[in-house]
Write an enzyme that holds these catalytic residues in place. Structure first.
Site, PDB file in Angstrom:
ATOM      1  N   HIS A  27       0.862  -1.202   0.000  1.00 35.40           N
ATOM      2  CA  HIS A  27       0.000   0.000   0.000  1.00 35.40           C
ATOM      3  C   HIS A  27       0.887   1.236   0.000  1.00 35.40           C
ATOM      4  CE1 HIS A  27      -3.806   2.233   0.719  1.00 35.40           C
ATOM      5  NE2 HIS A  27      -2.950   3.126   1.208  1.00 35.40           N
ATOM      6  N   CYS A  28       1.010   1.840  -1.154  1.00 35.47           N
ATOM      7  CA  CYS A  28       1.774   3.085  -1.281  1.00 35.47           C
ATOM      8  C   CYS A  28       1.208   3.826  -2.484  1.00 35.47           C
ATOM      9  CB  CYS A  28       3.262   2.787  -1.442  1.00 35.47           C
ATOM     10  SG  CYS A  28       3.622   1.572  -2.699  1.00 35.47           S
ATOM     11  N   THR A  73      -7.330   9.551  -3.862  1.00 33.97           N
ATOM     12  CA  THR A  73      -8.428  10.409  -4.317  1.00 33.97           C
ATOM     13  C   THR A  73      -7.938  11.711  -4.949  1.00 33.97           C
ATOM     14  OG1 THR A  73      -8.551  11.303  -2.076  1.00 33.97           O
ATOM     15  CG2 THR A  73     -10.056   9.497  -2.642  1.00 33.97           C
ATOM     16  N   ARG A 120     -10.505   0.699  -6.514  1.00 30.53           N
ATOM     17  CA  ARG A 120     -10.687   1.121  -5.122  1.00 30.53           C
ATOM     18  C   ARG A 120     -11.976   1.906  -4.965  1.00 30.53           C
ATOM     19  NH1 ARG A 120      -7.027   5.305  -1.709  1.00 30.53           N
ATOM     20  NH2 ARG A 120      -7.076   4.287   0.321  1.00 30.53           N
ATOM     21  N   ARG A 126     -14.442  12.510   4.347  1.00 31.12           N
ATOM     22  CA  ARG A 126     -13.609  13.706   4.138  1.00 31.12           C
ATOM     23  C   ARG A 126     -12.832  13.622   2.824  1.00 31.12           C
ATOM     24  NH1 ARG A 126      -8.395  11.851   5.411  1.00 31.12           N
ATOM     25  NH2 ARG A 126      -8.615   9.973   6.657  1.00 31.12           N
ATOM     26  N   TYR A 153     -12.078   1.418   1.391  1.00 30.50           N
ATOM     27  CA  TYR A 153     -11.547   2.253   2.476  1.00 30.50           C
ATOM     28  C   TYR A 153     -12.725   2.915   3.174  1.00 30.50           C
ATOM     29  CZ  TYR A 153      -8.308   5.516   4.815  1.00 30.50           C
ATOM     30  OH  TYR A 153      -7.578   6.217   5.747  1.00 30.50           O
ATOM     31  N   HIS A 177      -6.367  -0.599   5.901  1.00 32.18           N
ATOM     32  CA  HIS A 177      -6.054  -0.136   7.259  1.00 32.18           C
ATOM     33  C   HIS A 177      -7.023  -0.671   8.324  1.00 32.18           C
ATOM     34  CE1 HIS A 177      -3.899   2.154   4.417  1.00 32.18           C
ATOM     35  NE2 HIS A 177      -4.578   3.270   4.435  1.00 32.18           N
ATOM     36  N   ASP A 246       2.250   2.964   3.133  1.00 30.54           N
ATOM     37  CA  ASP A 246       1.376   4.127   2.876  1.00 30.54           C
ATOM     38  C   ASP A 246       2.176   5.373   2.479  1.00 30.54           C
ATOM     39  OD1 ASP A 246      -1.113   5.373   2.519  1.00 30.54           O
ATOM     40  OD2 ASP A 246      -1.005   6.277   4.512  1.00 30.54           O
ATOM     41  N   ASN A 251      -2.248  13.432   3.924  1.00 30.92           N
ATOM     42  CA  ASN A 251      -3.116  13.968   4.987  1.00 30.92           C
ATOM     43  C   ASN A 251      -2.593  13.741   6.395  1.00 30.92           C
ATOM     44  OD1 ASN A 251      -5.186  15.039   3.330  1.00 30.92           O
ATOM     45  ND2 ASN A 251      -5.840  12.952   2.912  1.00 30.92           N
TER      46      ASN A 251
HETATM   47  C1  0GY Z   1      -4.359   6.407   2.441  1.00 32.86           C
HETATM   48  C2  0GY Z   1      -5.187   7.230   3.312  1.00 32.86           C
HETATM   49  C3  0GY Z   1      -5.747   8.429   3.037  1.00 32.86           C
HETATM   50  C4  0GY Z   1      -5.971   8.982   1.750  1.00 32.86           C
HETATM   51  C5  0GY Z   1      -6.391   8.300   0.667  1.00 32.86           C
HETATM   52  O1  0GY Z   1      -7.174   8.114  -1.479  1.00 32.86           O
HETATM   53  C6  0GY Z   1      -6.790   8.880  -0.621  1.00 32.86           C
HETATM   54  O2  0GY Z   1      -6.747  10.091  -0.780  1.00 32.86           O
HETATM   55  O3  0GY Z   1      -6.501   6.991   0.734  1.00 32.86           O
HETATM   56  C7  0GY Z   1      -6.273   9.192   4.170  1.00 32.86           C
HETATM   57  O4  0GY Z   1      -6.356  10.437   4.075  1.00 32.86           O
HETATM   58  O5  0GY Z   1      -6.621   8.591   5.224  1.00 32.86           O
HETATM   59  O6  0GY Z   1      -4.410   5.191   2.521  1.00 32.86           O
HETATM   60  O7  0GY Z   1      -3.624   6.965   1.626  1.00 32.86           O
END
Ligand code: 0GY
Length: 290
Positions: A27-28, A73, A120, A126, A153, A177, A246, A251
């Site tokens: 996961h990265c 995202t 995904r 948020r 997620y 996670h 990660d 964030n």
């Molecule tokens: C992660 C966690 C976060 C962000 C995203 O797709 C994303 O923007 O997953 C987060 O802010 O908790 O796994 O990268």
């Protein structure tokens, strides 16, 4: 455009723990660089540029062999930075994309050829606007014939409402996670028991035991309060767990983890060589390179 959070650690410690040969950071992310691969206009945050060269250098430095790069995202459904990283990985990276319902078969095939093996669905409020469940169900039907899986997620308090949707998916399902448990609650309390039950009753559902830095209330460098949650999953479902750094930790506002210290966390959640081999090599190889 300035990033909304801390930059990734500039010089992580050399880990003391040596991952088994062929270990996968499952996961990265790669972000941008933004002037080549612009961030999505609808994004909820602006990341630091985190290009593929830095990711591959970190992989080598930490003693890993492969990466699974997950679309975040901030790039929306534009998977160009992800596909570019996969194509430049010499087969040492696979990907999880984010796709829209109307993606063409040709585009799906192209992502598959680049190394994508999953899509995904993000339910963290948020991070994304709401997508109707029937749209996501259609996407799952589109990707299932490719042998892809769905990565989900979400936050623990939303699991009851999401349960029926997750358990109706026609593919393997990988939870990011640990379903974001509140680690201030007991590891054998009702909230985490529900998550354990999800995996126990549904053998197609896996969990990443990643991100102590996001979940911990006790904080760095040891993230002690997260250990019992991750260790319980590793010991209960040894053949359905994955782990990743990660990096570059989007964030993270309270602190930026030292990636070397995160690797040193591994033997605390996977205390035997057999558990480490399953978590870091056998499981991700089965899911992404079979
Ligand atoms: C992660 C966690 C976060 C962000 C995203 O797709 C994303 O923007 O997953 C987060 O802010 O908790 O796994 O990268």
């Amino acid at each position: 455009m300035d990033p909304d959070y801390l930059p990734f650690h500039p010089n992580p410690a050399q880990p003391r723990f040596v991952p088994p040969a062929g270990a996968v950071d499952a996961h990265c992310h790669v972000f941008g660089p933004g002037d080549t691969f612009p961030y999505a206009p609808e994004r909820k945050y602006t990341p630091c540029d985190a290009p593929k060269e830095k990711l591959f250098a970190l992989r080598d430095y930490l003693g890993f062999a492969r990466n699974v790069i997950v679309q975040a995202t901030c790039h929306g459904n534009d998977n160009r930075a992800l596909a570019d990283a996969l194509r430049h990985s010499n087969g040492m990276a696979r990907g999880v994309a984010s796709v829209a319902r109307d993606i063409s078969d040709a585009e799906l095939r192209e992502l598959h050829a680049a190394g994508v093996r999953g899509t995904r669905f993000n339910f963290v409020k948020r991070l994304v606007d709401f997508t109707p469940r029937e749209v996501l169900a259609d996407i799952a039907q589109r990707i299932a014939p490719l042998g892809w899986h769905v990565v989900v997620y979400f936050e623990a308090q939303d699991l009851p409402e999401l349960w029926d949707f997750f358990t109706s998916l026609p593919t393997m399902v990988v939870v990011d996670h640990m379903g974001r448990p509140d680690v201030g609650k007991p590891v054998d309390g009702p909230e985490f028991e529900l998550f354990v039950r999800l995996l126990r009753e549904h053998p197609n559902i896996w969990s990443k035991v990643s991100c102590p830095e996001r979940l911990s209330k006790s904080g760095p460098p040891n993230y002690d309060d997260v250990v019992p949650f991750a260790r319980r999953l590793v010991e209960t479902f040894p053949d359905r767990v994955l782990w990743g750094t990660d990096w570059p930790h989007p964030n993270m506002k309270s602190h930026m983890p030292d990636d070397g210290k995160l690797v040193d966390y591994l033997p605390r959640i996977a205390p035997t060589a057999a558990l480490q081999q399953a978590l870091l090599v056998d499981n991700p190889m089965r899911l992404y390179w079979a």
